[in-house]
Design a protein around this motif. Structure first.
Motif, short mmCIF file in Angstrom:
data_model
loop_
_atom_site.label_atom_id
_atom_site.label_comp_id
_atom_site.label_asym_id
_atom_site.label_seq_id
_atom_site.Cartn_x
_atom_site.Cartn_y
_atom_site.Cartn_z
N VAL A 53 -13.01 -22.65 25.55
CA VAL A 53 -14.57 -22.65 26.06
C VAL A 53 -15.86 -23.94 25.39
O VAL A 53 -16.01 -24.72 26.61
CB VAL A 53 -15.36 -21.16 25.83
N ILE A 54 -16.02 -24.69 24.29
CA ILE A 54 -16.45 -25.32 23.89
C ILE A 54 -16.04 -26.63 24.42
O ILE A 54 -16.72 -28.31 25.49
CB ILE A 54 -16.89 -25.92 23.09
N GLN A 55 -14.54 -27.35 24.60
CA GLN A 55 -14.26 -28.12 25.09
C GLN A 55 -13.89 -28.82 26.27
O GLN A 55 -13.38 -29.40 27.03
CB GLN A 55 -13.07 -28.39 24.43
N LYS A 56 -12.95 -27.09 27.28
CA LYS A 56 -12.72 -27.43 28.16
C LYS A 56 -13.46 -26.60 28.90
O LYS A 56 -14.41 -27.37 30.48
CB LYS A 56 -11.07 -26.83 28.97
N VAL A 57 -14.67 -25.33 29.55
CA VAL A 57 -14.30 -24.35 30.22
C VAL A 57 -15.82 -25.21 30.66
O VAL A 57 -16.71 -25.51 31.60
CB VAL A 57 -14.85 -23.11 29.85
N GLN A 58 -16.69 -25.46 28.79
CA GLN A 58 -18.26 -25.83 29.16
C GLN A 58 -18.28 -27.25 29.59
O GLN A 58 -19.60 -27.57 30.37
CB GLN A 58 -18.85 -26.42 27.44
N PRO A 59 -17.44 -28.71 29.52
CA PRO A 59 -18.44 -30.01 30.34
C PRO A 59 -17.65 -29.29 32.14
O PRO A 59 -18.71 -29.63 32.51
CB PRO A 59 -16.91 -30.66 30.00
N ALA A 60 -16.80 -28.06 31.87
CA ALA A 60 -16.58 -28.11 33.55
C ALA A 60 -17.81 -27.07 33.98
O ALA A 60 -18.07 -27.41 35.71
CB ALA A 60 -15.25 -26.99 33.81
N LEU A 61 -18.00 -25.92 33.53
CA LEU A 61 -19.57 -25.23 33.30
C LEU A 61 -20.36 -26.52 34.35
O LEU A 61 -21.31 -26.63 35.48
CB LEU A 61 -19.48 -23.81 32.77
N GLY B 10 -14.36 -31.45 20.96
CA GLY B 10 -13.06 -32.51 21.91
C GLY B 10 -12.86 -34.04 21.92
O GLY B 10 -14.30 -34.85 21.82
N ALA B 11 -12.30 -34.04 23.02
CA ALA B 11 -12.25 -35.65 23.07
C ALA B 11 -13.34 -35.82 23.98
O ALA B 11 -13.50 -35.77 25.48
CB ALA B 11 -10.62 -36.01 23.55
N PRO B 12 -13.69 -37.13 23.67
CA PRO B 12 -14.78 -37.70 24.38
C PRO B 12 -14.57 -38.20 26.18
O PRO B 12 -14.71 -37.41 27.18
CB PRO B 12 -15.38 -38.70 24.08
N VAL B 13 -12.80 -38.77 26.40
CA VAL B 13 -12.37 -39.04 27.37
C VAL B 13 -12.29 -38.24 28.12
O VAL B 13 -12.71 -37.55 29.41
CB VAL B 13 -11.57 -40.23 27.35
N THR B 14 -11.66 -36.42 27.69
CA THR B 14 -11.62 -35.25 28.18
C THR B 14 -12.60 -34.85 28.82
O THR B 14 -12.60 -34.03 29.98
CB THR B 14 -10.61 -34.38 27.17
#
Length: 168
Positions: free
Chosen positions: A17-25, A83-87
């Protein structure tokens, strides 16, 4: 039968959630909302859908690059666990551009009224999808998240329409 999550599963879900969903949202919300005013103001000012399309394209891509860089440069993820900044930056950049382009695409239709009506419908769907994602992954109560997203998006939308009519 009740499913009990292990600590590892809970941690993995939280990281997702914090590394994928939150940046996408974050990107989807910014792209969907921040591009509304320029696109609809341009449509109102010029009366030409293709010009609104190009403004939307420029706003979406520019916002995607800006938001991607901001997310990637905000922290290296070691302290926050984000998570990774570039991702994160890539996810945010893509979803920002995507969110802005969804309601930009109807302006490829040459009839302004048809383009506007389709874009209005797309905006409503975008905002409802954002509200659902917040409800599903951020555990925000559905009614309050719908109200928050619709009111926020609605304010920006009205500004764009108002300025387009004011300047025309």
């Amino acid at each position: 039968m009740s499913e009990v999550k292990t600590k590892a599963e809970t941690k993995a879900e939280r990281e997702y959630v914090i590394q994928k969903v939150q940046p996408a949202l974050l990107g989807l919300m910014d792209g969907s909302v921040s591009t509304l005013a320029p696109i609809f103001a341009t449509a109102g000012l010029t009366g030409r859908p293709i010009e609104a399309f190009y403004v939307g394209l420029a706003a979406s891509l520019g916002a995607g690059i800006s938001m991607g860089l901001a997310e990637a440069l905000s922290d290296d993820g070691t302290v926050t666990g984000r998570g990774a900044p570039v991702t994160r930056g890539a996810i945010t950049a893509f979803s920002t551009a995507f969110g802005g382009m969804l309601h930009t695409l109807p302006f490829l239709i040459s009839n302004l009224q048809t383009a506007l009506h389709l874009a209005y419908a797309v905006v409503v769907i975008e905002l409802l999808v954002i509200a659902f994602i917040r409800y599903r992954f951020m555990k925000t109560p559905l009614v309050s998240t719908i109200l928050q997203v619709i009111v926020g998006g609605g304010i920006v939308f009205v500004i764009g329409i108002f300025l387009g009519k004011l300047g025309a």
